[in-house]
Design a protein around this motif. Structure first.
Motif, PDB file in Angstrom:
ATOM      1  N   VAL A 261      38.884  11.940  -2.139  1.00  0.00           N
ATOM      2  CA  VAL A 261      38.240  12.143  -3.320  1.00  0.00           C
ATOM      3  C   VAL A 261      38.032  14.208  -2.921  1.00  0.00           C
ATOM      4  CG1 VAL A 261      36.223  12.332  -4.823  1.00  0.00           C
ATOM      5  CG2 VAL A 261      37.546  10.298  -4.747  1.00  0.00           C
ATOM      6  N   PHE A 262      38.248  14.907  -3.294  1.00  0.00           N
ATOM      7  CA  PHE A 262      37.847  16.106  -2.801  1.00  0.00           C
ATOM      8  C   PHE A 262      36.583  16.178  -3.546  1.00  0.00           C
ATOM      9  CE2 PHE A 262      36.363  20.937  -3.342  1.00  0.00           C
ATOM     10  CZ  PHE A 262      36.124  20.884  -1.659  1.00  0.00           C
ATOM     11  N   VAL A 263      34.506  16.457  -3.779  1.00  0.00           N
ATOM     12  CA  VAL A 263      33.900  16.809  -4.520  1.00  0.00           C
ATOM     13  C   VAL A 263      33.543  17.700  -3.819  1.00  0.00           C
ATOM     14  CG1 VAL A 263      31.431  16.660  -5.500  1.00  0.00           C
ATOM     15  CG2 VAL A 263      33.755  14.884  -5.337  1.00  0.00           C
ATOM     16  N   GLY A 264      33.524  19.503  -4.271  1.00  0.00           N
ATOM     17  CA  GLY A 264      33.009  20.415  -3.849  1.00  0.00           C
ATOM     18  C   GLY A 264      31.428  21.383  -5.138  1.00  0.00           C
ATOM     19  N   LEU A 265      31.158  21.209  -4.333  1.00  0.00           N
ATOM     20  CA  LEU A 265      29.239  21.923  -4.360  1.00  0.00           C
ATOM     21  C   LEU A 265      29.154  22.459  -3.828  1.00  0.00           C
ATOM     22  CD1 LEU A 265      27.197  18.302  -5.272  1.00  0.00           C
ATOM     23  CD2 LEU A 265      27.901  20.224  -7.174  1.00  0.00           C
ATOM     24  N   SER A 266      30.199  24.058  -3.673  1.00  0.00           N
ATOM     25  CA  SER A 266      29.833  25.151  -2.588  1.00  0.00           C
ATOM     26  C   SER A 266      30.173  26.349  -2.818  1.00  0.00           C
ATOM     27  CB  SER A 266      30.554  24.445  -1.446  1.00  0.00           C
ATOM     28  OG  SER A 266      32.018  24.217  -2.015  1.00  0.00           O
ATOM     29  N   ASP A 267      31.490  27.260  -3.395  1.00  0.00           N
ATOM     30  CA  ASP A 267      31.963  27.916  -3.308  1.00  0.00           C
ATOM     31  C   ASP A 267      33.364  27.977  -3.525  1.00  0.00           C
ATOM     32  OD1 ASP A 267      32.186  30.814  -3.969  1.00  0.00           O
ATOM     33  OD2 ASP A 267      31.144  31.610  -1.682  1.00  0.00           O
ATOM     34  N   ALA A 268      33.980  29.330  -4.415  1.00  0.00           N
ATOM     35  CA  ALA A 268      34.871  29.678  -5.163  1.00  0.00           C
ATOM     36  C   ALA A 268      36.144  29.842  -4.121  1.00  0.00           C
ATOM     37  CB  ALA A 268      35.125  31.157  -5.782  1.00  0.00           C
ATOM     38  N   ASN A 269      37.329  28.961  -4.502  1.00  0.00           N
ATOM     39  CA  ASN A 269      38.358  28.898  -3.294  1.00  0.00           C
ATOM     40  C   ASN A 269      38.809  28.673  -1.716  1.00  0.00           C
ATOM     41  OD1 ASN A 269      39.702  30.278  -5.541  1.00  0.00           O
ATOM     42  ND2 ASN A 269      39.111  32.238  -5.398  1.00  0.00           N
ATOM     43  N   VAL A 270      37.549  27.428  -1.910  1.00  0.00           N
ATOM     44  CA  VAL A 270      37.871  27.322  -0.495  1.00  0.00           C
ATOM     45  C   VAL A 270      38.980  26.088  -0.195  1.00  0.00           C
ATOM     46  CG1 VAL A 270      34.859  27.688  -0.178  1.00  0.00           C
ATOM     47  CG2 VAL A 270      36.117  25.202  -0.776  1.00  0.00           C
ATOM     48  N   LEU A 271      39.749  25.531  -1.043  1.00  0.00           N
ATOM     49  CA  LEU A 271      40.042  24.443  -1.063  1.00  0.00           C
ATOM     50  C   LEU A 271      41.265  25.233  -1.537  1.00  0.00           C
ATOM     51  CD1 LEU A 271      40.892  21.281  -0.206  1.00  0.00           C
ATOM     52  CD2 LEU A 271      40.476  20.758  -2.827  1.00  0.00           C
ATOM     53  N   SER A 272      42.731  24.765  -0.891  1.00  0.00           N
ATOM     54  CA  SER A 272      43.912  25.667  -1.146  1.00  0.00           C
ATOM     55  C   SER A 272      45.194  24.445  -1.838  1.00  0.00           C
ATOM     56  CB  SER A 272      44.674  26.156  -0.006  1.00  0.00           C
ATOM     57  OG  SER A 272      45.112  24.241   1.255  1.00  0.00           O
ATOM     58  N   GLY A 273      45.783  24.541  -2.277  1.00  0.00           N
ATOM     59  CA  GLY A 273      46.701  23.198  -2.373  1.00  0.00           C
ATOM     60  C   GLY A 273      47.869  22.969  -1.568  1.00  0.00           C
ATOM     61  N   GLU A 274      47.901  23.790  -0.319  1.00  0.00           N
ATOM     62  CA  GLU A 274      48.328  22.849   0.803  1.00  0.00           C
ATOM     63  C   GLU A 274      47.760  21.482   1.145  1.00  0.00           C
ATOM     64  OE1 GLU A 274      51.443  22.659   2.127  1.00  0.00           O
ATOM     65  OE2 GLU A 274      51.729  23.925   0.116  1.00  0.00           O
ATOM     66  N   GLN A 275      46.095  22.117   1.666  1.00  0.00           N
ATOM     67  CA  GLN A 275      45.333  20.594   1.385  1.00  0.00           C
ATOM     68  C   GLN A 275      45.085  19.836   0.985  1.00  0.00           C
ATOM     69  OE1 GLN A 275      42.233  23.775   1.887  1.00  0.00           O
ATOM     70  NE2 GLN A 275      42.343  23.476   4.060  1.00  0.00           N
ATOM     71  N   VAL A 276      45.387  20.214  -0.792  1.00  0.00           N
ATOM     72  CA  VAL A 276      45.210  18.797  -1.481  1.00  0.00           C
ATOM     73  C   VAL A 276      46.389  17.887  -1.188  1.00  0.00           C
ATOM     74  CG1 VAL A 276      45.504  18.233  -4.030  1.00  0.00           C
ATOM     75  CG2 VAL A 276      44.648  20.497  -3.284  1.00  0.00           C
ATOM     76  N   LYS A 277      47.894  18.266  -1.289  1.00  0.00           N
ATOM     77  CA  LYS A 277      48.862  18.054  -0.646  1.00  0.00           C
ATOM     78  C   LYS A 277      49.107  17.160   0.566  1.00  0.00           C
ATOM     79  CE  LYS A 277      51.965  21.389  -2.425  1.00  0.00           C
ATOM     80  NZ  LYS A 277      53.192  22.074  -2.040  1.00  0.00           N
ATOM     81  N   ARG A 278      47.601  16.915   1.171  1.00  0.00           N
ATOM     82  CA  ARG A 278      47.664  16.287   2.331  1.00  0.00           C
ATOM     83  C   ARG A 278      46.318  14.688   2.073  1.00  0.00           C
ATOM     84  NH1 ARG A 278      45.418  20.831   5.981  1.00  0.00           N
ATOM     85  NH2 ARG A 278      44.527  19.292   7.212  1.00  0.00           N
TER      86      ARG A 278
END
Length: 386
Positions: A261-278
């Protein structure tokens, strides 16, 4: 009137200008003759005043103070806008007050307090607390929001609730309970990386840990939070020490591998599709930054995300505090509960999750306007006392 924004020309501006805001006070009784005047005001209230003098608790039965919530801001941390000052924060707390009335019938008064030092802020609220049945804190910057809430909770005999903390934590947990079902994983076994450890992030991590989700990696603007780092405040460091994970790596990119799980309570566009794949199989993405999420939901889906939630009404699974606070405070007032603790937050989260009998990737949490949301939350709190 210099310095007005171009928003003055749009429909929203005109609507708020027409009504001078979105709230007004409505009478509970008529005053159209001398008898009614004597009942509502003098001489009738003299006896009421003397009774309350002798038995102060009667104020909650005989005056507005028994049902009025103060929605208080200093405008120092407004979602998506930052530090816009006390006056700038007023439209937010006024809107919240309207939602209280519309969604749960709770009377709420928007209030702006200057950005004074913490103890003075606490004294200010304490000194006016006789007029209220509860305090709802809003848009106050971390870390002082933690101290303000702690000190007010300790010194007042009425509920104190910080929506950016408790509200966010409740709704995130509710969403995760059902997201775990969708991907066929035990919620307490989830490996979660949290990005953004301000007021909402700290409170959410605390609740998840107390619930039993212990594999939490905490990341903020300076990287992975560690208990011995001078870059973080005492609340963040205490939380990192409590969780006690020995995480290798410093950045979000260093720790994203294998996370459920990634839970973001931060800022726009800090996670990439490539990172999701990992991430692990069937990753869950809660990209809750507003107005723009940490990752575009389509990018996340294309990268293999199984369940995606955002803070926006534009997409399915909107994680929004509106699901919690109206019914929650009505439940507090009706039940007489004075403190919002982890056990109560978990009860509310379970109740919200339970509204979705068959969770799907597109539906893990009730919609803001689904019928029965506030009633479900209120009932869960009242039933917790039985």
């Amino acid at each position: 009137m210099g310095g007005m924004s171009m928003d003055q020309d749009n429909e929203v501006f005109e609507l708020h200008k027409k009504h001078t805001g979105v709230l007004s006070i409505e009478p509970e009784m008529q005053v159209s003759n001398k008898k009614e005047l004597g009942e509502a005001y003098t001489p009738g209230v003299a006896g009421i005043a003397k009774d309350i003098e002798a038995h102060a608790e009667l104020k909650d039965e005989l005056t507005l103070s028994g049902k009025l919530v103060a929605v208080v801001t200093d405008g120092s941390a407004v979602l998506g806008l930052g530090n816009i000052g006390p006056a700038g924060g007023l439209p937010i707390v006024e809107g919240k007050s309207l939602l209280y009335k519309e969604l749960s019938g709770v009377d709420a008064l928007p209030m702006a307090v200057d950005q004074v030092e913490t103890d003075e802020f606490v004294r200010t609220i304490k000194n006016i607390s006789t007029s209220f049945a509860g305090i709802h804190l809003e848009d106050i910057a971390a870390p002082r929001c933690f101290e303000i809430e702690d000190k007010l909770s300790a010194s007042l005999d009425i509920p104190v609730y910080h929506d950016d903390q408790e509200g966010t934590a409740i709704v995130v947990l509710a969403g995760l309970l059902n997201a775990a079902k969708v991907v066929g994983k035990d919620v307490k076994d989830l490996k979660i990386v949290m990005n953004g450890l301000g007021a909402s992030g700290v409170a959410t991590a605390k609740l998840l840990y107390d619930f039993g989700i212990h594999n939490l990696t905490l990341v903020d603007i300076h990287g992975v939070i560690r208990s011995d780092s001078s870059e973080y405040n005492s609340y963040q460091k205490e939380l990192a020490q409590k969780i006690g994970l020995n995480v290798k790596g410093q950045s979000l990119d260093d720790v994203i591998d294998g996370q459920d799980v990634f839970v973001g309570l931060s800022d726009a566009n800090v996670l990439s599709g490539e990172q999701v794949k990992r991430m692990a199989d069937d990753p869950i993405i809660f990209a809750l930054a507003n107005p723009l999420p940490e990752i575009d939901p389509k990018v996340a889906a294309d990268a293999g995300a199984k369940v995606i939630a955002t803070g926006s009404s534009q997409y399915p699974n909107q994680v929004n505090n509106i699901l919690a606070f109206p019914g929650l405070f009505r439940g507090l007032l009706k039940s007489g509960i004075k403190k919002v603790d982890f056990s109560l937050e978990i009860i509310v989260a379970n109740a919200l999750a339970g509204m979705i009998t068959k969770p799907t990737a597109e539906k893990i949490i009730p919609g803001v306007f689904d019928s029965g949301v506030a009633d479900t939350v209120t009932s869960a709190i009242i039933n917790s006392t039985k």
